[in-house]
Design an enzyme around this catalytic site. Structure first.
Site, mmCIF file in Angstrom:
data_model
loop_
_atom_site.group_PDB
_atom_site.id
_atom_site.type_symbol
_atom_site.label_atom_id
_atom_site.label_comp_id
_atom_site.label_asym_id
_atom_site.label_seq_id
_atom_site.Cartn_x
_atom_site.Cartn_y
_atom_site.Cartn_z
ATOM 1 N N TYR A 142 0.646 -1.263 -0.072
ATOM 2 C CA TYR A 142 0.110 0.058 -0.020
ATOM 3 C C TYR A 142 0.975 1.252 -0.120
ATOM 4 O O TYR A 142 0.352 2.483 -0.671
ATOM 5 C CB TYR A 142 -0.970 -0.002 1.217
ATOM 6 N N LYS A 189 3.529 -15.210 2.317
ATOM 7 C CA LYS A 189 3.722 -15.756 1.221
ATOM 8 C C LYS A 189 5.401 -16.130 1.229
ATOM 9 O O LYS A 189 5.979 -15.711 0.036
ATOM 10 C CB LYS A 189 3.261 -14.986 0.009
ATOM 11 N N ASP A 221 -2.355 -18.500 0.031
ATOM 12 C CA ASP A 221 -3.300 -18.884 -0.647
ATOM 13 C C ASP A 221 -3.962 -20.337 -0.047
ATOM 14 O O ASP A 221 -5.235 -20.480 0.005
ATOM 15 C CB ASP A 221 -2.543 -19.693 -1.986
ATOM 16 N N ASP A 245 -6.470 -7.153 3.931
ATOM 17 C CA ASP A 245 -7.323 -6.523 3.226
ATOM 18 C C ASP A 245 -8.219 -7.429 2.684
ATOM 19 O O ASP A 245 -9.526 -7.563 2.971
ATOM 20 C CB ASP A 245 -7.041 -5.325 2.247
ATOM 21 N N ASP A 249 -12.147 -9.284 4.124
ATOM 22 C CA ASP A 249 -13.145 -9.231 3.137
ATOM 23 C C ASP A 249 -13.720 -10.930 2.828
ATOM 24 O O ASP A 249 -14.929 -11.197 3.178
ATOM 25 C CB ASP A 249 -12.790 -8.786 1.708
HETATM 26 C C1 IPM Z 1 -10.378 -1.432 4.216
HETATM 27 C C2 IPM Z 1 -10.589 -0.752 2.680
HETATM 28 C C3 IPM Z 1 -9.409 0.348 2.270
HETATM 29 C C4 IPM Z 1 -8.141 -0.769 2.446
HETATM 30 C C5 IPM Z 1 -9.822 1.223 1.095
HETATM 31 C C6 IPM Z 1 -10.941 1.805 1.305
HETATM 32 C C7 IPM Z 1 -8.378 2.155 0.964
HETATM 33 O O1 IPM Z 1 -10.750 -1.616 1.644
HETATM 34 O O2 IPM Z 1 -10.047 -0.446 5.119
HETATM 35 O O3 IPM Z 1 -10.120 -2.590 4.217
HETATM 36 O O4 IPM Z 1 -7.827 -1.055 1.306
HETATM 37 O O5 IPM Z 1 -7.473 -0.692 3.283
HETATM 38 MN MN MN Z 2 -10.787 -3.803 2.506
#
Ligand code: IPM
Ligand code: MN
Length: 372
Positions: A142, A189, A221, A245, A249
């Site tokens: 990032y 990884k 993975d 990240d 999700d």
């Molecule tokens: C999160 C979001 C952020 C990230 C974005 C909005 C920059 O997806 O907080 O997980 O990737 O960190």
């Molecule tokens: Mn995110």
């Protein structure tokens, strides 16, 4: 306790869910005799529109001078579909994380019993899941140097991690594991990446200070597969920025909806509390966005300040809402409850108001609610 809280609602459904979190905190301050002062500021697409900057100086200064930040969501489809855009809403959040030194992102994932069937995964597989991500938040891909050649045909993003960056988040992860089921899984990884091999070496070293905690390693993975195959094998997942990240999700699927997940981003001096979900702009202003993630983030904020009783009240309120099916449509497509009604329910619970009684199962199942 006196707390000054910056409220950065951001874009999309951010404002409407943060409003419910603010209401819950306000109710807590009344019920437990605290003074919380809220101050709103712009960030993201809405800030770009107003000031040309994703993180206006005024917003940054406010954040530098508050006790905590309540955050909504950031982003706008307009920018996602425009790769040429020079200023993007997300930059505001990334800059804020960096300026405030928020190196640890904590994301707990614990499905509610009553919501097991809301997940597309089999119930037997979800039972007993209780894990938490410790995602590194100010390093890695990032924040490494980015390049794009003049022709616009070659781009790079550098992934770099220093020992120091790995050490500080590792301590937080191990300290958390010590209070939980005493297991840390480092997800990396290491079969390919030099940074991952450094993570393994450094984390192994840190683990020696926590002899009660077991440490294991898992390639990212494989971790992606185990998260949906055997999620209850995890306790604390420690990982780098991008892996965290993506995996968090993925793990949100375990809870039935990403809308129920909360997070804390912590540094030495500052902290942001925010739902994990995005802006979901499609449903903005329709009163159907799930406010649980934002409200639970407020509970994490209270915990951060040692206000455990107060936080518990919110956790219990959400639990109660789930039990009574006072949930948004993402969790129950037939639900008659919207963002605002859920906020009202939580307030009533916190303030021990009788109105809560109207939310008993009978009323809910015949589609009646006395709360407007
Ligand atoms: C999160 C979001 C952020 C990230 C974005 C909005 C920059 O997806 O907080 O997980 O990737 O960190
Ligand atoms: Mn995110």
């Amino acid at each position: 306790m006196n707390l000054k809280i910056a409220v950065l609602s951001g874009d999309g459904i951010g404002p409407e869910v943060v409003m419910q979190a603010k209401k819950a905190l306000y109710a807590i301050s009344t019920a437990f005799d605290h003074e919380f002062i809220f101050e709103d500021a712009f960030i993201g697409a809405v800030a770009i529109e107003k000031s040309g900057k994703a993180l206006p100086t005024q917003t940054l200064n406010l954040c530098l001078n508050t006790d905590a930040i309540l955050f909504g969501a950031i982003g706008d489809p307009k920018y996602d579909n425009d790769p040429e855009a020079k200023i993007r809403p997300e930059q505001g959040l990334l800059q804020l994380r960096q300026e405030l030194g928020l190196y640890a992102n904590i994301r707990p994932i614990k499905p509610y019993k009553e919501l097991l069937d809301a997940s597309p995964l089999k119930r037997e597989l979800l039972e007993g899941t209780d894990l938490v991500f410790y995602r590194e938040l100010t390093g890695g891909l990032y924040f490494g140097e980015k390049t794009l050649n003049e022709e616009g045909t070659l781009a790079t993003d550098l992934c770099s991690y220093s020992e120091e960056e790995i050490v500080r988040i590792s301590h937080l992860a191990f300290a958390a594991a010590q209070k939980r089921r005493k297991k840390v899984t480092l997800v990396d990884k290491a079969n390919v990446l030099e940074t991952s091999r450094l993570w393994r070496k450094v984390v192994k070293e840190v683990s020696k200070e926590y002899p009660e905690v077991t440490l294991d390693f898992l390639l990212v993975d494989h971790a992606a597969r185990y998260l949906v195959m055997q999620p209850n094998r995890f306790d604390v997942i420690l990982t780098a920025n991008l892996f965290g990240d993506i995996l968090s999700d993925e793990a949100s699927v375990l809870t039935g909806s990403i809308g129920v997940l909360a997070s804390a981003s912590i540094g030495e001096k500052h902290a942001i509390f925010a739902p994990i979900h995005g802006t979901y702009s499609k449903v903005k202003g329709q009163n159907i966005a799930n406010p649980f993630g934002a409200i639970l983030s407020a509970a994490m904020m209270l915990e951060h300040f040692g206000l455990d009783k107060e936080a518990k009240k919110i956790y219990d309120g959400i639990e109660k809402a789930v039990q009574l099916k006072v949930v948004t449509q993402d969790l129950n497509p037939d639900s008659i409850f919207g963002t605002n009604e859920i906020g009202e329910f939580i307030i009533n619970y916190i303030l021990d108001r009788e109105d809560l009684l109207y939310f008993n199962n009978d009323n809910v199942s015949i589609g009646r609610s006395t709360i407007v």
